[in-house]
Write an enzyme that holds these catalytic residues in place. Structure first.
Site, PDB file in Angstrom:
ATOM      1  N   ASP A  77       0.886  -1.165   0.000  1.00 29.13           N
ATOM      2  CA  ASP A  77       0.000   0.000   0.000  1.00 29.13           C
ATOM      3  C   ASP A  77       0.920   1.210   0.000  1.00 29.13           C
ATOM      4  O   ASP A  77       1.660   1.427   0.963  1.00 29.13           O
ATOM      5  CB  ASP A  77      -0.880  -0.035   1.263  1.00 29.13           C
ATOM      6  CG  ASP A  77      -1.840   1.141   1.321  1.00 29.13           C
ATOM      7  OD1 ASP A  77      -1.627   2.139   0.591  1.00 29.13           O
ATOM      8  OD2 ASP A  77      -2.811   1.056   2.103  1.00 29.13           O
ATOM      9  N   ASN A 104       2.874   3.748 -10.917  1.00 31.15           N
ATOM     10  CA  ASN A 104       1.587   3.752 -11.626  1.00 31.15           C
ATOM     11  C   ASN A 104       0.395   3.772 -10.673  1.00 31.15           C
ATOM     12  O   ASN A 104      -0.680   4.244 -11.043  1.00 31.15           O
ATOM     13  CB  ASN A 104       1.539   2.505 -12.531  1.00 31.15           C
ATOM     14  CG  ASN A 104       0.140   2.171 -12.969  1.00 31.15           C
ATOM     15  OD1 ASN A 104      -0.426   2.835 -13.835  1.00 31.15           O
ATOM     16  ND2 ASN A 104      -0.454   1.145 -12.357  1.00 31.15           N
ATOM     17  N   TYR A 170      -8.332  15.509  -8.158  1.00 30.94           N
ATOM     18  CA  TYR A 170      -7.586  14.556  -9.003  1.00 30.94           C
ATOM     19  C   TYR A 170      -6.649  15.321  -9.928  1.00 30.94           C
ATOM     20  O   TYR A 170      -5.471  14.962 -10.071  1.00 30.94           O
ATOM     21  CB  TYR A 170      -8.565  13.686  -9.800  1.00 30.94           C
ATOM     22  CG  TYR A 170      -7.859  12.684 -10.692  1.00 30.94           C
ATOM     23  CD1 TYR A 170      -7.071  11.667 -10.144  1.00 30.94           C
ATOM     24  CD2 TYR A 170      -7.965  12.759 -12.081  1.00 30.94           C
ATOM     25  CE1 TYR A 170      -6.404  10.761 -10.967  1.00 30.94           C
ATOM     26  CE2 TYR A 170      -7.309  11.853 -12.905  1.00 30.94           C
ATOM     27  CZ  TYR A 170      -6.531  10.851 -12.344  1.00 30.94           C
ATOM     28  OH  TYR A 170      -5.870   9.953 -13.155  1.00 30.94           O
ATOM     29  N   LYS A 174      -2.502  15.222 -10.189  1.00 30.54           N
ATOM     30  CA  LYS A 174      -1.714  14.888 -11.381  1.00 30.54           C
ATOM     31  C   LYS A 174      -0.870  16.089 -11.841  1.00 30.54           C
ATOM     32  O   LYS A 174       0.185  15.895 -12.453  1.00 30.54           O
ATOM     33  CB  LYS A 174      -2.625  14.360 -12.492  1.00 30.54           C
ATOM     34  CG  LYS A 174      -3.242  12.984 -12.162  1.00 30.54           C
ATOM     35  CD  LYS A 174      -2.176  11.884 -11.987  1.00 30.54           C
ATOM     36  CE  LYS A 174      -2.781  10.501 -11.785  1.00 30.54           C
ATOM     37  NZ  LYS A 174      -1.766   9.440 -11.646  1.00 30.54           N
ATOM     38  N   VAL A 203      -8.750   5.866 -20.615  1.00 35.44           N
ATOM     39  CA  VAL A 203      -8.368   4.451 -20.736  1.00 35.44           C
ATOM     40  C   VAL A 203      -9.417   3.616 -20.007  1.00 35.44           C
ATOM     41  O   VAL A 203      -9.732   3.907 -18.843  1.00 35.44           O
ATOM     42  CB  VAL A 203      -6.997   4.167 -20.068  1.00 35.44           C
ATOM     43  CG1 VAL A 203      -6.517   2.769 -20.429  1.00 35.44           C
ATOM     44  CG2 VAL A 203      -5.968   5.210 -20.439  1.00 35.44           C
TER      45      VAL A 203
END
Ligand SMILES: NC(=O)c1ccc[n+]([C@@H]2O[C@H](COP(=O)([O-])OP(=O)(O)OC[C@H]3O[C@@H](n4cnc5c(N)ncnc54)[C@H](OP(=O)(O)O)[C@@H]3O)[C@@H](O)[C@H]2O)c1
Length: 272
Positions: A77, A104, A170, A174, A203
């Site tokens: 984690d 990732n 979010y 990023k 995706v």
């Protein structure tokens, strides 16, 4: 002359992929295996990792390079400071020298606008996408500095290039990945260590199911009427970046489906 498209540079390299239990991370682990690398698969869900490890074994056979073929799964984690800080001692002997770290693991949670944000979601996004990635990088960059070699590949997002309503946190996470990656590259440009930011558009993975807290119907709407990218499309870019000649650093890549030009510029067809 060896072709510049060759993946032979990955033969017997050690690659560690976080978030390897699903989606982009799983596809990346499989493709590295096919290219003849040895792969450490890290994530929280052990049973999923075991499945992907089997897929890696098969991909290595299918790749037919006769190289690589060593795998390990690691319960990790990235928000658990102890697990990250002691990760080197959890690696098998053959993986003591990691060559490529793929950061990732990440997630989006919710689409609420500011004012309605849920702080559990805010904290988990910032912890996983930003703090977890920074902590992992801190561990491995020191290993890479000691050897003057290595490649850190961070998975950013179009959300780190173009913010959108309903994605404030979010997108902020990023953007942080993009800034961190760029600053790190500038700290390391006088070394042989490479640093890349691979930034996908839409995706189809478990990403939207996670974002909508398990609501598959809402998640499916994200991909309605458009052919989204598949996890393998991004794995392709990651493995491509890792297999360039040592003097080539892929700094940033932005990849979208052909019918996407931005977070909300998505051409949908009812026929698709
Ligand atoms: N799908 C998209 O449209 C898209 C677009 C741009 C960028 N991205 C980025 O691509 C990356 C991969 O996402 P995906 O699309 O492949 O989604 P996914 O299928 O949901 O995979 C996410 C992976 O991250 C892992 N993960 C989540 N929290 C973790 C934690 N605390 N510690 C360790 N691992 C953790 C999950 O594994 P466990 O649950 O087993 O821990 C899973 O393997 C993310 O960084 C995401 O932000 C995705």
């Amino acid at each position: 002359m060896a072709t510049i498209f060759s993946t032979a540079r990955l033969h017997n390299k050690v690659v560690l992929v976080t978030g390897a239990s699903s989606g982009i991370g799983a596809a990346t682990a499989v493709l590295f295996s096919m290219a003849g690398a040895n792969v450490v698969l890290a994530a929280r869900r052990a049973e999923k990792l075991a499945e992907i490890e089997q897929a890696c074994i098969q991909a290595n056979k299918d790749g037919g390079t006769g190289k690589g073929g060593r795998y390990a799964t690691l319960s990790l984690d990235v928000n658990n400071h102890g697990q990250v800080d002691s990760i080197l001692s959890a690696l098998p002997d053959w993986a003591a020298q990691v060559d490529v770290l793929v950061n990732n693991a990440g997630l989006a949670l919710g689409t609420e606008r500011v004012g309605d944000l849920k702080f559990d979601d805010v904290d988990r996004m910032l912890d996983t996408n930003v703090r977890g990635l920074i902590r992992m990088t801190q561990v491995f960059v020191n290993m890479f500095k000691a050897r003057d070699a290595g490649h850190i590949i961070n998975v950013g997002s179009i959300a780190g290039v173009e913010p959108y309503p309903g994605g404030s946190v979010y997108c902020a996470s990023k953007f942080a990945v993009r800034a961190f990656t760029s600053a790190l590259m500038k700290e390391l440009y006088d070394t042989q260590i490479r640093v890349s930011n691979i930034q996908p558009g839409m995706v189809e993975t478990e990403f939207s199911i996670v974002r909508f807290h398990g609501d598959k119907q809402n998640a499916d709407k994200v991909y309605a009427g458009i052919e989204p990218l598949a996890a393998q499309d991004i794995a392709d870019e990651i493995v491509w970046a890792a297999s360039r000649a040592p003097h080539v650093n892929i700094a940033e890549v932005l990849i979208m489906p052909t019918n996407q030009a931005g977070p909300f510029h998505v051409a949908r067809s009812t026929a698709k």
